[in-house]
Scaffold this motif. Structure first.
Motif, PDB file in Angstrom:
ATOM      1  N   VAL A  61       0.855  -1.199   0.000  1.00 51.62           N
ATOM      2  CA  VAL A  61       0.000   0.000   0.000  1.00 51.62           C
ATOM      3  C   VAL A  61       0.883   1.238   0.000  1.00 51.62           C
ATOM      4  CG1 VAL A  61      -1.829   1.251   1.184  1.00 51.62           C
ATOM      5  CG2 VAL A  61      -1.788  -1.232   1.266  1.00 51.62           C
ATOM      6  N   SER A  62       1.030   1.843  -1.175  1.00 52.61           N
ATOM      7  CA  SER A  62       1.896   3.021  -1.289  1.00 52.61           C
ATOM      8  C   SER A  62       1.085   4.317  -1.230  1.00 52.61           C
ATOM      9  CB  SER A  62       2.691   2.951  -2.601  1.00 52.61           C
ATOM     10  OG  SER A  62       1.813   2.784  -3.704  1.00 52.61           O
ATOM     11  N   SER A  80      -3.929  -4.298  -2.997  1.00 53.47           N
ATOM     12  CA  SER A  80      -3.212  -4.685  -1.785  1.00 53.47           C
ATOM     13  C   SER A  80      -4.008  -5.672  -0.947  1.00 53.47           C
ATOM     14  CB  SER A  80      -2.880  -3.449  -0.949  1.00 53.47           C
ATOM     15  OG  SER A  80      -1.998  -2.615  -1.654  1.00 53.47           O
ATOM     16  N   VAL A  81      -5.304  -5.431  -0.809  1.00 54.97           N
ATOM     17  CA  VAL A  81      -6.161  -6.351  -0.047  1.00 54.97           C
ATOM     18  C   VAL A  81      -6.169  -7.729  -0.703  1.00 54.97           C
ATOM     19  CG1 VAL A  81      -8.574  -6.852   0.540  1.00 54.97           C
ATOM     20  CG2 VAL A  81      -7.614  -4.601   1.018  1.00 54.97           C
ATOM     21  N   GLN A 113      -3.704  -9.022  -2.441  1.00 55.77           N
ATOM     22  CA  GLN A 113      -2.397  -9.625  -2.149  1.00 55.77           C
ATOM     23  C   GLN A 113      -2.326 -10.131  -0.710  1.00 55.77           C
ATOM     24  OE1 GLN A 113      -0.050  -6.214  -3.258  1.00 55.77           O
ATOM     25  NE2 GLN A 113       0.451  -7.042  -5.272  1.00 55.77           N
ATOM     26  N   ILE A 114      -2.887  -9.356   0.226  1.00 53.76           N
ATOM     27  CA  ILE A 114      -2.895  -9.767   1.640  1.00 53.76           C
ATOM     28  C   ILE A 114      -3.683 -11.063   1.802  1.00 53.76           C
ATOM     29  CG2 ILE A 114      -3.724  -9.137   3.950  1.00 53.76           C
ATOM     30  CD1 ILE A 114      -3.280  -6.155   3.030  1.00 53.76           C
ATOM     31  N   THR A 115      -4.858 -11.136   1.170  1.00 53.93           N
ATOM     32  CA  THR A 115      -5.694 -12.341   1.251  1.00 53.93           C
ATOM     33  C   THR A 115      -4.963 -13.541   0.674  1.00 53.93           C
ATOM     34  OG1 THR A 115      -7.657 -10.941   1.000  1.00 53.93           O
ATOM     35  CG2 THR A 115      -7.941 -13.307   0.659  1.00 53.93           C
ATOM     36  N   LEU A 116      -4.273 -13.351  -0.443  1.00 53.18           N
ATOM     37  CA  LEU A 116      -3.515 -14.435  -1.071  1.00 53.18           C
ATOM     38  C   LEU A 116      -2.407 -14.938  -0.152  1.00 53.18           C
ATOM     39  CD1 LEU A 116      -3.047 -16.157  -3.605  1.00 53.18           C
ATOM     40  CD2 LEU A 116      -1.512 -14.364  -4.444  1.00 53.18           C
ATOM     41  N   ILE A 117      -1.711 -14.018   0.510  1.00 56.34           N
ATOM     42  CA  ILE A 117      -0.639 -14.398   1.444  1.00 56.34           C
ATOM     43  C   ILE A 117      -1.209 -15.217   2.599  1.00 56.34           C
ATOM     44  CG2 ILE A 117       0.989 -13.486   3.159  1.00 56.34           C
ATOM     45  CD1 ILE A 117       2.043 -13.360   0.324  1.00 56.34           C
ATOM     46  N   GLY A 121     -10.252  -9.977   4.188  1.00 55.14           N
ATOM     47  CA  GLY A 121      -9.835  -9.024   3.165  1.00 55.14           C
ATOM     48  C   GLY A 121     -10.896  -7.973   2.899  1.00 55.14           C
ATOM     49  N   LEU A 122     -12.156  -8.418   2.818  1.00 56.69           N
ATOM     50  CA  LEU A 122     -13.252  -7.466   2.596  1.00 56.69           C
ATOM     51  C   LEU A 122     -13.401  -6.511   3.776  1.00 56.69           C
ATOM     52  CD1 LEU A 122     -15.920  -9.892   1.053  1.00 56.69           C
ATOM     53  CD2 LEU A 122     -14.530  -8.200  -0.153  1.00 56.69           C
ATOM     54  N   ALA A 123     -13.221  -7.033   5.000  1.00 57.53           N
ATOM     55  CA  ALA A 123     -13.319  -6.184   6.195  1.00 57.53           C
ATOM     56  C   ALA A 123     -12.195  -5.153   6.225  1.00 57.53           C
ATOM     57  CB  ALA A 123     -13.276  -7.044   7.455  1.00 57.53           C
ATOM     58  N   THR A 124     -11.043  -5.499   5.632  1.00 57.38           N
ATOM     59  CA  THR A 124      -9.908  -4.568   5.593  1.00 57.38           C
ATOM     60  C   THR A 124     -10.245  -3.324   4.781  1.00 57.38           C
ATOM     61  OG1 THR A 124      -8.410  -6.462   5.756  1.00 57.38           O
ATOM     62  CG2 THR A 124      -7.430  -4.374   5.085  1.00 57.38           C
ATOM     63  N   LEU A 125     -11.161  -3.457   3.824  1.00 56.88           N
ATOM     64  CA  LEU A 125     -11.569  -2.303   3.015  1.00 56.88           C
ATOM     65  C   LEU A 125     -12.280  -1.236   3.857  1.00 56.88           C
ATOM     66  CD1 LEU A 125     -12.924  -4.184  -0.140  1.00 56.88           C
ATOM     67  CD2 LEU A 125     -10.759  -2.958   0.065  1.00 56.88           C
TER      68      LEU A 125
END
Length: 682
Positions: free
Chosen positions: A382-383, A394-395, A397-401, A432-436
């Motif tokens: 997240v830049s 980014s979300v 990518q985070i979910t994939l990790i 991931g959705l909650a991260t939004l």
């Protein structure tokens, strides 16, 4: 007493941080689960890494969840069903049959058939009500044992298949008529019984469930015991089968016993020490590497509040059902901290929070590994949070990790993918959705704590905003100057790694105070008339200096953030209004410099220092006549070197190397602005 009060007032900031520190520790420890911690870490299918383990006390070996579920399923399959019977229904139907039979079957029928029909009807009633007729079409197994209760007293036992369903009544009638060769009377008989037959059995769910629960309560959850001093496992021995279950039983027994004994206070004290150490590391980090954040009590409170909030939410989820633990969007924490502060602080606070959560969650090592890796990915990917596409990418990518790391851990633990819980991947997607939610959360935090994120800065940089529109209408020259300064400052900030978005906004608003008296500033004097000609040098200097104070008032009235107001306060530092000071000195020998100096303060950050340089250079560049590269270079050097000599940058964390880089950018930009070409030899 007065000295004590003064001392407390002088140190109120440190006292507040101390109280915040202690309060946060207390709340976090209060939220921790009330249990001790087993001191050994072990994983199924891996060798025992510690020394030989002997049983510290007698304990029972618990059955596995699979074994217990199997027993429960067996009890459920063999459970008895209870039905209530209404005994009066059979008598009522029999009496009604005798009455209705005479009305339907007349004397024209042969006496033998009439008697036979009557007897067959009574036989059908007895067969239908031998065990009873169901009031609903229940979907139970035909082989289920049924107990029939009459006024809560057991009356009969049979199989569920012997109970008559309402749609089977016709089949019973058909069977009996066929046996007596009376099928020609079937239509009349079926019509008669259709009006007469009533169900007399109803399912007693409460009694059935109560008896089933009593059977569940009889389940023995242990399958043996281990005596004290018995060798449980040797060093290097693979943890599998019974060994794994014995260790799990010991872990469970140990944690419950330790907390419930006299060691309660010691464990509480130990938890307090560990939490205090973690939060102390965070405070020391802020003091050493982020002193501006450390000195701001609001920002420190904001950081501690977010850490406490994550611990609170995670505790709620664990207490409800620990399988939902990965739905909690922990990665919101580094995103929020990066939006308001920087990536390094965001990652450090995230790691501290995950370490604290390790006390709460099951499989703490796996959880901490996943969350720390996800936090690192968050910081790296997240830049520019104000760009929606960046956040969505980014979300993803985070979910994939999360999914990759969880899959790897599961294979390590189980050695197979056949039993993998695919529903866990759904929790990661929901996380991931909650991260939004970070976008509206940042807006809420801005309003609650008075902080400024890049999202707000982007909104403030819009030149169509109300305040900038007003500036362009009232002071067009100042507005144009502010745009030029913003471009110069942004380029300079990018060169040395400062906050380019912040400095651009600061540059756009730094001269809004000139709207109060626009014609007293040369860039707005389009008519050729200079109102300063009618004023004394001291009066002119006061009007010029007051544009800083006026700017602060206008900014506060328009609810500009403090970080932007800082640029208005510091863009002239404590410098002299040199033109009018020199003019006054020509008329008088003794001149008080304070009357011709800006009130300050001096710039106290890289960004405010850059704005001061760019503002001075851009304003003075208008006086250059026939500019050349040589003139511009000398001009930039003179202005900035003079500011350095006056000590304007002493409070700013900017180096000489960075100042040199800024000079280079300004020279290059000014050369482009004035369209300078190479000087060819004559």
């Amino acid at each position: 007493m007065k000295d004590l009060i003064n001392k407390l007032y002088r140190n109120h900031s440190i006292i507040y941080k101390g109280l915040l520190f202690i309060g946060t520790i207390f709340l976090i420890v209060y939220l921790f689960p009330k249990s001790g911690k087993f001191k050994y870490n072990f994983e199924k299918g891996k060798p025992w890494q510690s020394e030989n383990l002997y049983a510290p006390f007698n304990f029972a070996v618990k059955k596995t969840d699979e074994e217990i579920n199997k027993e429960k399923q067996s009890i459920t399959d063999n459970a008895v069903l209870y039905f209530n019977i209404d005994s009066s229904v059979e008598t009522k139907v029999a009496n009604a049959f005798q009455t209705q039979f005479k009305n339907i079957f007349t004397d024209s029928i042969a006496e033998f058939d009439l008697d036979n029909l009557f007897n067959t009807g009574n036989k059908i009633i007895k067969e239908l009500y031998q065990f009873g007729i169901l009031n609903e079409d229940y979907k139970f197994s035909e082989s289920k044992l049924v107990v029939i209760l009459d006024d809560r007293v057991e009356k009969n036992k049979t199989l569920f298949s012997n109970l008559i369903k309402q749609d089977k009544v016709v089949a019973v009638i058909d069977k009996e008529l066929s046996n007596q060769n009376l099928l020609k009377y079937k239509t009349s008989f079926v019509s008669l019984f259709f009006d007469l037959v009533e169900p007399n059995l109803s399912f007693d769910k409460s009694t059935t469930d109560k008896v089933l629960q009593e059977e569940f309560n009889k389940i023995v959850y242990a399958r043996g015991s281990i005596e004290k001093e018995t060798l449980i496992i040797s060093k290097g021995e693979v943890i599998e089968g019974d060994k794994y279950q014995i260790l799990k039983s010991l872990q469970s027994e140990y944690e419950s016993q330790v907390w419930n004994q006299l060691n309660y206070n010691w464990i509480l004290f130990a938890y307090t020490l560990l939490v205090a150490l973690a939060l102390l590391m965070l405070l020391l980090f802020l003091r050493k590497y982020r002193p501006d954040v450390f000195e701001n009590n609001t920002k420190v409170t904001f950081i501690f509040f977010n850490i406490l909030l994550m611990v609170f939410i995670t505790t709620l989820v664990v207490n409800y059902n620990s399988k939902y633990i990965y739905v909690v969007p922990i990665c919101i924490l580094p995103l929020v901290f990066k939006a308001f502060f920087d990536a390094r602080l965001g990652l450090f606070a995230h790691v501290i929070t995950v370490l604290l959560l390790g006390f709460i969650v099951p499989n703490s090592y796996e959880y901490m590994f996943l969350q720390i890796i996800a936090g690192i990915v968050t910081i790296l990917t997240v830049s520019e949070l104000y760009k929606r596409a960046n956040l969505f990418i980014s979300v993803g990518q985070i979910t994939l990790i999360y999914i990759i790391a969880y899959f790897a851990f599961f294979v390590i633990h189980e050695g197979t993918v056949e039993t993998i819980k695919w529903e866990t991947f759904i929790w990661f997607v929901l996380c991931g959705l909650a991260t939004l939610f970070v976008q509206p959360l940042i807006y809420i935090y801005e309003k609650l704590f008075g902080l400024v994120s890049d999202v707000s800065l982007l909104e403030l940089s819009d030149t169509n905003s109300k305040l900038l529109k007003e500036l362009s209408n009232k002071s067009p020259g100042t507005f144009h100057h502010s745009l030029n300064v913003a471009n110069l400052a942004e380029a300079s900030a990018n060169e040395i790694g400062a906050n380019a978005m912040l400095i651009r906004v600061g540059a756009l608003y730094h001269d809004i105070g000139k709207m109060k008296n626009p014609t007293y500033f040369t860039e707005n004097q389009s008519t050729g008339i200079n109102p300063h000609d009618e004023l004394s040098s001291k009066e002119s200097a006061k009007i010029i200096i007051d544009h800083v104070i006026d700017g602060i008032e206008i900014a506060r009235k328009n609810n500009l953030p403090d970080r932007v107001i800082d640029f208005i306060r510091t863009h002239h530092g404590t410098s002299l209004v040199y033109y009018f000071y020199k003019k006054e000195k020509e008329q008088q020998k003794e001149v008080d410099k304070l009357n011709f100096s800006y009130p300050g303060p001096k710039p106290f950050s890289k960004e405010t220092a850059i704005l001061m340089m760019c503002d001075s250079v851009e304003a003075a560049s208008k006086s250059l006549k026939e500019p050349t590269s040589t003139k511009i270079d000398a001009f930039v050097e003179n202005i900035i070197n003079k500011q350095i000599e006056e000590g304007q940058f002493l409070n700013a964390n900017i180096t000489f190397k960075e100042i040199q880089s800024i000079k280079k950018v300004l020279k290059h930009k000014l050369a482009n602005i004035y369209h300078l070409r190479i000087e060819y030899p004559e």
